[in-house]
Design a protein around this motif. Structure first.
Motif, PDB file in Angstrom:
ATOM      1  N   VAL A 126       1.331  -1.504   0.181  1.00 54.02           N
ATOM      2  CA  VAL A 126       0.006   0.253   0.018  1.00 54.02           C
ATOM      3  C   VAL A 126       0.645   1.265  -0.393  1.00 54.02           C
ATOM      4  O   VAL A 126       0.602   2.636   0.003  1.00 54.02           O
ATOM      5  CB  VAL A 126      -0.737  -0.147   0.886  1.00 54.02           C
ATOM      6  CG1 VAL A 126      -1.649   1.280   1.509  1.00 54.02           C
ATOM      7  CG2 VAL A 126      -1.708  -1.077   1.066  1.00 54.02           C
ATOM      8  N   THR A 127       1.920   0.897   0.681  1.00 52.34           N
ATOM      9  CA  THR A 127       2.907   2.065   0.535  1.00 52.34           C
ATOM     10  C   THR A 127       3.849   2.726  -0.388  1.00 52.34           C
ATOM     11  O   THR A 127       4.874   3.248   0.516  1.00 52.34           O
ATOM     12  CB  THR A 127       3.410   2.697   1.794  1.00 52.34           C
ATOM     13  OG1 THR A 127       4.254   0.944   2.110  1.00 52.34           O
ATOM     14  CG2 THR A 127       2.164   2.548   2.890  1.00 52.34           C
ATOM     15  N   ASN A 128       3.499   2.187  -1.416  1.00 48.73           N
ATOM     16  CA  ASN A 128       4.535   2.087  -2.846  1.00 48.73           C
ATOM     17  C   ASN A 128       6.483   1.650  -1.707  1.00 48.73           C
ATOM     18  O   ASN A 128       7.628   1.785  -2.226  1.00 48.73           O
ATOM     19  CB  ASN A 128       4.660   3.623  -2.830  1.00 48.73           C
ATOM     20  CG  ASN A 128       3.454   3.922  -3.463  1.00 48.73           C
ATOM     21  OD1 ASN A 128       2.934   2.703  -4.190  1.00 48.73           O
ATOM     22  ND2 ASN A 128       2.722   5.474  -3.233  1.00 48.73           N
ATOM     23  N   ARG A 182      -0.002   7.835  -7.943  1.00 47.60           N
ATOM     24  CA  ARG A 182       1.559   8.012  -6.680  1.00 47.60           C
ATOM     25  C   ARG A 182       0.905   9.294  -6.164  1.00 47.60           C
ATOM     26  O   ARG A 182       1.650  10.157  -5.422  1.00 47.60           O
ATOM     27  CB  ARG A 182       2.809   7.933  -7.089  1.00 47.60           C
ATOM     28  CG  ARG A 182       3.311   6.742  -6.760  1.00 47.60           C
ATOM     29  CD  ARG A 182       4.640   6.500  -7.523  1.00 47.60           C
ATOM     30  NE  ARG A 182       5.725   7.103  -7.724  1.00 47.60           N
ATOM     31  CZ  ARG A 182       6.145   7.359  -8.853  1.00 47.60           C
ATOM     32  NH1 ARG A 182       5.933   7.021 -10.079  1.00 47.60           N
ATOM     33  NH2 ARG A 182       7.383   8.181  -8.533  1.00 47.60           N
ATOM     34  N   LYS A 184      -1.849  11.693  -4.373  1.00 47.65           N
ATOM     35  CA  LYS A 184      -3.113  11.448  -3.519  1.00 47.65           C
ATOM     36  C   LYS A 184      -3.850  12.276  -3.609  1.00 47.65           C
ATOM     37  O   LYS A 184      -2.592  13.991  -3.012  1.00 47.65           O
ATOM     38  CB  LYS A 184      -2.526  10.511  -1.995  1.00 47.65           C
ATOM     39  CG  LYS A 184      -2.015   9.513  -2.376  1.00 47.65           C
ATOM     40  CD  LYS A 184      -2.811   7.861  -2.866  1.00 47.65           C
ATOM     41  CE  LYS A 184      -2.448   7.242  -3.373  1.00 47.65           C
ATOM     42  NZ  LYS A 184      -3.706   5.728  -3.243  1.00 47.65           N
ATOM     43  N   ALA A 221      -1.344   3.218   7.593  1.00 48.11           N
ATOM     44  CA  ALA A 221      -0.311   3.686   7.021  1.00 48.11           C
ATOM     45  C   ALA A 221      -1.458   5.381   6.872  1.00 48.11           C
ATOM     46  O   ALA A 221      -2.355   5.165   6.473  1.00 48.11           O
ATOM     47  CB  ALA A 221       0.342   3.888   5.668  1.00 48.11           C
ATOM     48  N   GLN A 223      -2.212   9.247   4.524  1.00 49.34           N
ATOM     49  CA  GLN A 223      -1.930  10.079   3.523  1.00 49.34           C
ATOM     50  C   GLN A 223      -0.635  10.462   3.278  1.00 49.34           C
ATOM     51  O   GLN A 223      -0.150   9.801   2.276  1.00 49.34           O
ATOM     52  CB  GLN A 223      -3.169  10.749   3.115  1.00 49.34           C
ATOM     53  CG  GLN A 223      -4.169  10.564   2.502  1.00 49.34           C
ATOM     54  CD  GLN A 223      -5.257  10.408   1.798  1.00 49.34           C
ATOM     55  OE1 GLN A 223      -4.447   9.699   0.887  1.00 49.34           O
ATOM     56  NE2 GLN A 223      -6.455   9.863   2.243  1.00 49.34           N
ATOM     57  N   GLN A 226       0.814   6.847   1.569  1.00 46.73           N
ATOM     58  CA  GLN A 226       0.484   6.127   1.141  1.00 46.73           C
ATOM     59  C   GLN A 226       0.701   7.260  -0.734  1.00 46.73           C
ATOM     60  O   GLN A 226       0.863   6.622  -1.303  1.00 46.73           O
ATOM     61  CB  GLN A 226      -0.641   6.291   1.266  1.00 46.73           C
ATOM     62  CG  GLN A 226      -1.491   5.647   2.085  1.00 46.73           C
ATOM     63  CD  GLN A 226      -2.981   5.433   1.724  1.00 46.73           C
ATOM     64  OE1 GLN A 226      -3.669   5.269   1.410  1.00 46.73           O
ATOM     65  NE2 GLN A 226      -3.838   4.759   3.535  1.00 46.73           N
TER      66      GLN A 226
END
Length: 558
Positions: A126-128, A182, A184, A221, A223, A226
């Motif tokens: 989820v967190t690249n 990527r 957000k 996590a 924003q 993310q």
């Protein structure tokens, strides 16, 4: 050499050696789509680059190539785009300041779409999570299925990512994700919490998994994480509560943050682009001073300064459900754009609140819907808006009054007045090209034939799929007015050249052209729309040739 030693040797050589590839973009190998596993990354000695380096490097490449860095951003080339480019080249986080409907969020999104390089992340995270951001010794431990010894309380990748690498080893699947993925977006509202921004200790995870309170597995996590290795857009920043704004300070100053008492440092490698309305920005002091200062570049946006720019934005942004069955004459797009600009500049309209470009976009969509409702669906013809459809834009025109009481009736009266003035201006622009002797012939024709009927329900020429036609359709009526028909034909020829010019400029800017390109299946609908322009213009020449009563144009009393 054992398998474990081979793995360790591969990792150490990869981390310490120069890349074995040529970059096509900052941090992107030329054959990156063929790189699908962690092993593939390590074999080429992959080195990732920061978001700041990606933005700068890709912008420099586009400027050298003479490319517009933000396709779809119209009317900002002389001021806003240069200011944004300066900010990116300087490595700044950005605050875009402007009224509603000035493409602030669209610009932030365009930066992410066009200036961020694809990056390799572990599939399912989820967190690249980029595996090459894992410290060398940690990577060796994961691939050797040994315990990771953490010397610093710093987040590099999620526990889920570590588990995947520990399980799949060098066959860990890699996905290359784009800048668009990527990006957000946060709309600042009162219910946004600090936890939404920086993440939280998740009690549900603790209960379900039985993990310890301060284990990485208990963290969910926010924003900021993310959006890691990307761009976080915070819309209407002044609306965000000051206590929540504080949580952004360390990210802007040091590139790091923590969450509550959680003993871990997070480095999101994220650029922040925030937006603000001038009222909040200059008067209310709703952006806390330290944050105001750390957003290093403040860029002022504005509404389109020309009707042409507003026209192109309208064509670009309009959502047309059945685009193959729609044609937008350039003079109708000009009329809609003109109404919005005249309303925006009107002395009685609240200039602090502004009049969004969305008024043009929504009004154009409304005109298409009205043409479909009244003609296209029932007559089986293309939807081509006409002047007689203009009344429908009342339900899509949004503005506030300042110098008079802001009532629905006053807004309606003001908009009616603006529409009348714009119709006059647009139609006179075409009728002024008609020769005086042609005007005289048309006067004689109206003296003989009395009136020309106009109506939303009348077909242009009766050539629709259902074959409906009557004596009152526009082309049949024009047969009784030869001089008027000649004026319509001559004007239509000039309008088609304008249409081509509009389509060419749209194409050069990457704007859709399907709904503004002339086709052969207009079935008299374009002729009908042009006819109404000429008839309306003949009302306003001096002296007026025609009067309009309800749905007909007749000879004006001299």
């Amino acid at each position: 050499m054992s398998a474990s030693n081979k793995t360790e040797d591969l990792v150490r050589r990869s981390y310490s050696s120069k890349p074995k590839y040529t970059e096509v973009m900052p941090g992107v190998p030329e054959d990156y789509k063929d790189i699908r596993t962690l092993g593939d990354l390590l074999k080429i000695n992959y080195k990732h680059v920061t978001v700041e380096e990606q933005l700068r490097g890709n912008l420099v490449a586009k400027l050298k190539a003479g490319e517009h860095p933000y396709p779809g951003i119209i009317g900002y080339d002389d001021d806003v785009v240069p200011a944004v480019n300066r900010a990116i080249l300087s490595g700044h986080d950005i605050l875009l300041v402007g009224q509603i409907g000035q493409a602030k969020t669209k610009l932030a999104e365009a930066i992410a779409h066009n200036l961020l390089s694809p990056i390799p992340v572990v599939r399912g995270t989820v967190t690249n999570d980029m595996p090459t951001s894992i410290p060398e010794d940690h990577m060796i431990a994961l691939l050797s299925d040994k315990e990771v010894i953490r010397t610093a309380p710093e987040f590099t990748v999620s526990r889920e990512c570590e588990d995947i690498i520990r399980q799949d080893k060098l066959e860990t699947k890699i996905d290359w994700i784009s800048g668009a993925d990527r990006f957000k977006y946060i709309l600042s509202t009162p219910d946004i919490s600090v936890k939404d921004l920086v993440g939280q200790i998740d009690a549900i995870k603790i209960a379900k998994k039985g993990v310890e309170l301060y284990s990485m597995e208990s963290y969910s996590a926010g924003q900021l994480l993310q959006a890691r290795h990307g761009i976080l857009c915070i819309d209407e920043l002044p609306v965000l509560d000051p206590r929540k704004q504080v949580s952004l300070l360390s990210v802007l100053q040091e590139g790091r943050f923590t969450t509550g008492a959680y003993p871990v440092v997070f480095r999101p490698d994220v650029k922040i682009i925030a937006t603000a309305n001038p009222i909040d920005y200059t008067h209310s002091g709703k952006i806390i001073e330290p944050l105001f200062d750390r957003l290093k570049s403040h860029v002022d946006t504005h509404y389109p300064r020309t009707v042409e720019d507003e026209m192109l934005i309208t064509v670009q942004e309009a959502r047309i459900a059945d685009s193959k069955n729609v044609f937008l004459p350039s003079f109708m797009v000009r009329t809609i754009a003109g109404v919005t600009q005249a309303t925006r500049n009107h002395k009685d309209v609240n200039h602090d609140k502004g009049v969004s470009v969305r008024m043009s976009v929504h009004s154009m969509e409304m005109m298409v819907g009205e043409a479909e409702r009244t003609r296209s669906i029932t007559l089986g013809v293309k939807a081509v808006p006409r002047f007689c459809d203009m009344h429908c834009i009342h339900q899509s025109s949004k503005f506030e009054l300042a110098e008079m009481e802001d009532t629905r009736e006053n807004r309606r009266n003001l908009l009616d007045s603006v529409i009348s003035e714009v119709l006059k201006e647009v139609s006179l622009g075409y009728v002024s090209a008609i020769a005086p002797e042609q005007i005289a012939k048309m006067k004689n024709e109206f003296a003989k034939n009395k009136a020309f009927q106009v109506s939303q329900a009348l077909p242009g020429g009766g050539g629709g799929s259902n074959g409906k036609k009557g004596d009152s359709d526009y082309e049949s009526q024009l047969s009784k007015f030869p001089a008027l028909r000649q004026a319509v034909n001559d004007t239509a020829s000039a309008m088609k050249e304008e249409q081509k010019a509009l389509a060419e400029r749209a194409k050069a800017l990457g704007v859709r052209t399907d709904i503004i390109s002339i086709t052969q299946d207009l079935n008299g609908e374009f002729t009908a729309s042009v006819t109404e322009v000429i008839l309306e213009g003949l009302r306003h020449i001096q002296p007026p040739l025609l009067d309009k009563k309800e749905n007909s144009y007749g000879l004006a009393q001299q």
